[in-house]
Scaffold this active site. Structure first.
Site, PDB file in Angstrom:
ATOM      1  N   GLU A 196       0.859  -1.181   0.000  1.00 44.26           N
ATOM      2  CA  GLU A 196       0.000   0.000   0.000  1.00 44.26           C
ATOM      3  C   GLU A 196       0.897   1.232   0.000  1.00 44.26           C
ATOM      4  O   GLU A 196       1.934   1.259   0.656  1.00 44.26           O
ATOM      5  CB  GLU A 196      -0.909  -0.029   1.230  1.00 44.26           C
ATOM      6  CG  GLU A 196      -2.157   0.823   1.099  1.00 44.26           C
ATOM      7  CD  GLU A 196      -1.911   2.296   1.344  1.00 44.26           C
ATOM      8  OE1 GLU A 196      -2.492   3.127   0.637  1.00 44.26           O
ATOM      9  OE2 GLU A 196      -1.117   2.610   2.263  1.00 44.26           O
ATOM     10  N   HIS A 197       0.510   2.275  -0.722  1.00 46.42           N
ATOM     11  CA  HIS A 197       1.430   3.342  -1.098  1.00 46.42           C
ATOM     12  C   HIS A 197       1.497   4.529  -0.135  1.00 46.42           C
ATOM     13  O   HIS A 197       2.396   5.358  -0.224  1.00 46.42           O
ATOM     14  CB  HIS A 197       1.036   3.862  -2.490  1.00 46.42           C
ATOM     15  CG  HIS A 197       2.192   4.355  -3.290  1.00 46.42           C
ATOM     16  ND1 HIS A 197       2.138   4.495  -4.650  1.00 46.42           N
ATOM     17  CD2 HIS A 197       3.439   4.742  -2.936  1.00 46.42           C
ATOM     18  CE1 HIS A 197       3.298   4.957  -5.093  1.00 46.42           C
ATOM     19  NE2 HIS A 197       4.100   5.114  -4.084  1.00 46.42           N
TER      20      HIS A 197
END
Length: 582
Positions: free
Chosen positions: A301-302
């Site tokens: 997840e960024h």
């Protein structure tokens, strides 16, 4: 780990006139009418007492009062206010080079080795003992490492929150197998990491028990758009049993997903990037995915960190296992790790099942493919006195022009970690010099000497733009910040409507990420990629290693034929550029 933080410069705010560079950025991708209309809008924006002037002064005023850099809060909001599903749109994936591991390990022993090394990195980060990073003696910001382990993005209406839980002596991971979720304790009573043998035995016990899918489909909530995910999450956690299980997932160091095998690389790509909606939990910052045939992937997840931060951790863990002497890992009989309990009403089960069905439709609408180019890599490119990154992007623009007959905007991510709390800037790889080269190559009627001169110019222009971005002289984050300030302070500043620049054809075309690209260079990573950013677009992740270049491409399924053509033309462009340069 953080000892060099105070020596890092703050991210500078470019001068307002730096935005004049916008005209050079749009020139190859717009027609004359669009250019003139966009120029007029820019002139209005940059005029004394114009909208840009007012917003820029507001940015200067706010930045003086902030302890963080001027972009950081706006950038975090951009991630957390995103309302579409994270899968494929925000999360990115990587597939590791597994040829050295296959003869040596089983799924449980390899999973245990990787788990042990990642937890060791978690301890290093938590105790601030991780070694600082440098590029050419330039220290890099290490702050992102504080937000990668034991982290989760929680869905809320309108804007999510990102939580990194505090270090605790007792720690655990969660393991997904057959869409069921288990808590695997990874520390003993004194807080020490348990042995690889115990971790392997616990993983093997989960595999051997082979509990069939209980069809709770809890993780499918993380495949939904964020507002729907928020409603599902809130409905699920009203029950105390469910809340306890969700808390166990949220506070896990990371997620380990034990998968069934895939039949080929494209199937593996899609499984790691998107999956069928089962056996994943996309809201966690890190999912380590291992299949029965020892394929290894990560889905990240960024929000908390950019790809290079995670990949440095992954690469160090990978190399440690490669360097270790082969050890005999004995599997012993052990108790089954705690299976998380769920008390799911029929209504919630139905909603989760519907979401799973929607995700599987979404999966079918995404096409992925790859190029494994082994003729040469970074070593030869450097021998030809070329920047590997410039080489790749010049080839990509030649391939784009040959495929589509036009130049459209290409996003290239530029790391800004040499600034305190820096994330990324955006460079645009289409410039006038590379467009001239591509057109001449595709015309087939230019001499090699002329093409070589054009290639030199194209590389120079590409490198210059990247260097300006790295100095803090990019334009897109500046435009972005001014727009966010318009949204928040426009009325106060007397700006009653959106400044014309943001509705100009040049700005819309430039920021339409027809090709979204990002590159890395880690020997441990075989493929790296993400989804298309726009409906008609292509997501391209590339890995340039010493002797090979690998490329991952994604698009909507309706654009599959063009994606295949683009990869084939890129392969040809690599060879063409070397023939010109030699």
């Amino acid at each position: 780990m953080l000892r060099n933080q105070e020596t890092l410069n703050q991210l500078p705010i470019p001068s307002l006139n730096n935005l004049l560079e916008f005209l050079n950025w749009i020139k190859p991708i717009v027609d004359d009418k669009q250019f003139q209309e966009s120029k007029q809008a820019l002139d209005e924006f940059l005029a004394i007492n114009g909208d840009g002037y007012k917003l820029h002064n507001k940015l200067l005023e706010i930045s003086e009062k902030q302890e963080c850099n001027w972009l950081e809060p706006l950038w975090n909001d951009m991630y957390l206010q995103y309302r579409q599903q994270l899968v494929c749109n925000m999360n990115y994936y990587s597939i590791l080079e597994n040829t050295k591991f296959k003869p040596l390990y089983t799924m449980s022993t390899l999973g245990a080795k990787l788990t042990y090394e990642l937890i060791s990195k978690y301890i290093e980060v938590s105790s601030q003992r991780l070694s600082p990073e440098f590029i050419k003696n330039q220290p890099l910001c290490m702050e992102q490492y504080n937000h990668i382990f034991k982290s989760v993005r929680l869905p809320l209406l309108n804007k999510d929150i990102y939580i990194t839980y505090q270090f605790a002596k007792s720690h655990h991971i969660v393991v997904l197998h057959n869409n069921n979720i288990f808590k695997l304790e990874t520390s003993d009573l004194d807080g020490n990491i348990i042995s690889v043998e115990i971790i392997a035995s616990k993983i093997q016990k989960i595999i051997d028990e082979n509990i069939q899918d209980r069809a709770n489909n809890i993780a499918s909530l993380t495949t939904s758009n964020r507002d729907d995910a928020s409603k599902l999450y809130e409905a699920i956690k009203t029950d105390t049993i469910n809340k306890n299980s969700l808390d166990i997932i949220n506070t896990a160091i990371f997620v380990l997903c034990i998968d069934h095998p895939t039949s080929n690389t494209k199937e593996l790509q899609k499984s790691i990037l998107i999956s069928n909606g089962k056996n994943r939990y996309f809201d966690k910052s890190c999912q380590l995915i291992i299949s029965e045939n020892l394929d290894i992937g990560f889905n990240n997840e960024h929000t908390g960190a950019d790809a290079t931060t995670w990949f440095n951790i992954i690469n160090q863990s990978f190399n440690k296992i490669v360097q270790d002497k082969k050890e005999t890992i004995r599997i012993s009989d052990t108790s089954l790790p705690e299976e998380l309990k769920w008390n799911i009403s029929d209504d919630i089960k139905s909603r989760l099942a519907n979401q799973l069905n929607e995700h599987q439709k979404f999966n079918q609408n995404i096409y992925v493919d790859n190029l494994q180019f082994s003729n040469f890599g970074k070593n030869l490119i450097k021998e030809l006195m070329m920047s590997p990154d410039a080489f790749f992007h010049i080839a990509l623009q030649i391939a784009q022009y040959k495929t589509f007959g036009i130049f459209k905007s290409t996003y290239e991510s530029v790391s800004m970690r040499h600034f305190q709390n820096g994330r990324t800037e955006c460079s645009r790889a289409v410039n006038e010099d590379v467009s001239l080269l591509a057109i001449e190559i595709c015309s087939n009627n230019s001499s090699k000497s002329k093409l070589k001169d054009l290639l030199i110019n194209a590389q120079s222009s590409h490198v210059k733009r990247i260097n300006n971005c790295q100095k803090g002289l990019g334009i897109e984050r500046h435009f972005f910040a001014l727009y966010k300030l318009y949204e928040k302070y426009g009325e106060e500043l007397g700006i009653i409507k959106t400044p014309n620049i943001y509705n100009s054809p040049g700005y819309k075309i430039l920021t339409h990420d027809f090709i979204s690209s990002s590159g890395i260079a880690f020997d441990s990573i075989k493929l790296f990629g993400f989804g298309p950013v726009v409906e008609d677009g292509y997501g391209i992740g590339y890995v340039i290693n010493n002797e090979k270049i690998t490329v991952s491409i994604s698009s909507k399924t309706k654009n599959k034929d063009k994606a295949i053509q683009l990869l084939n033309n890129l392969n040809e462009a690599f060879l063409t550029l070397v023939s010109i340069a030699t």
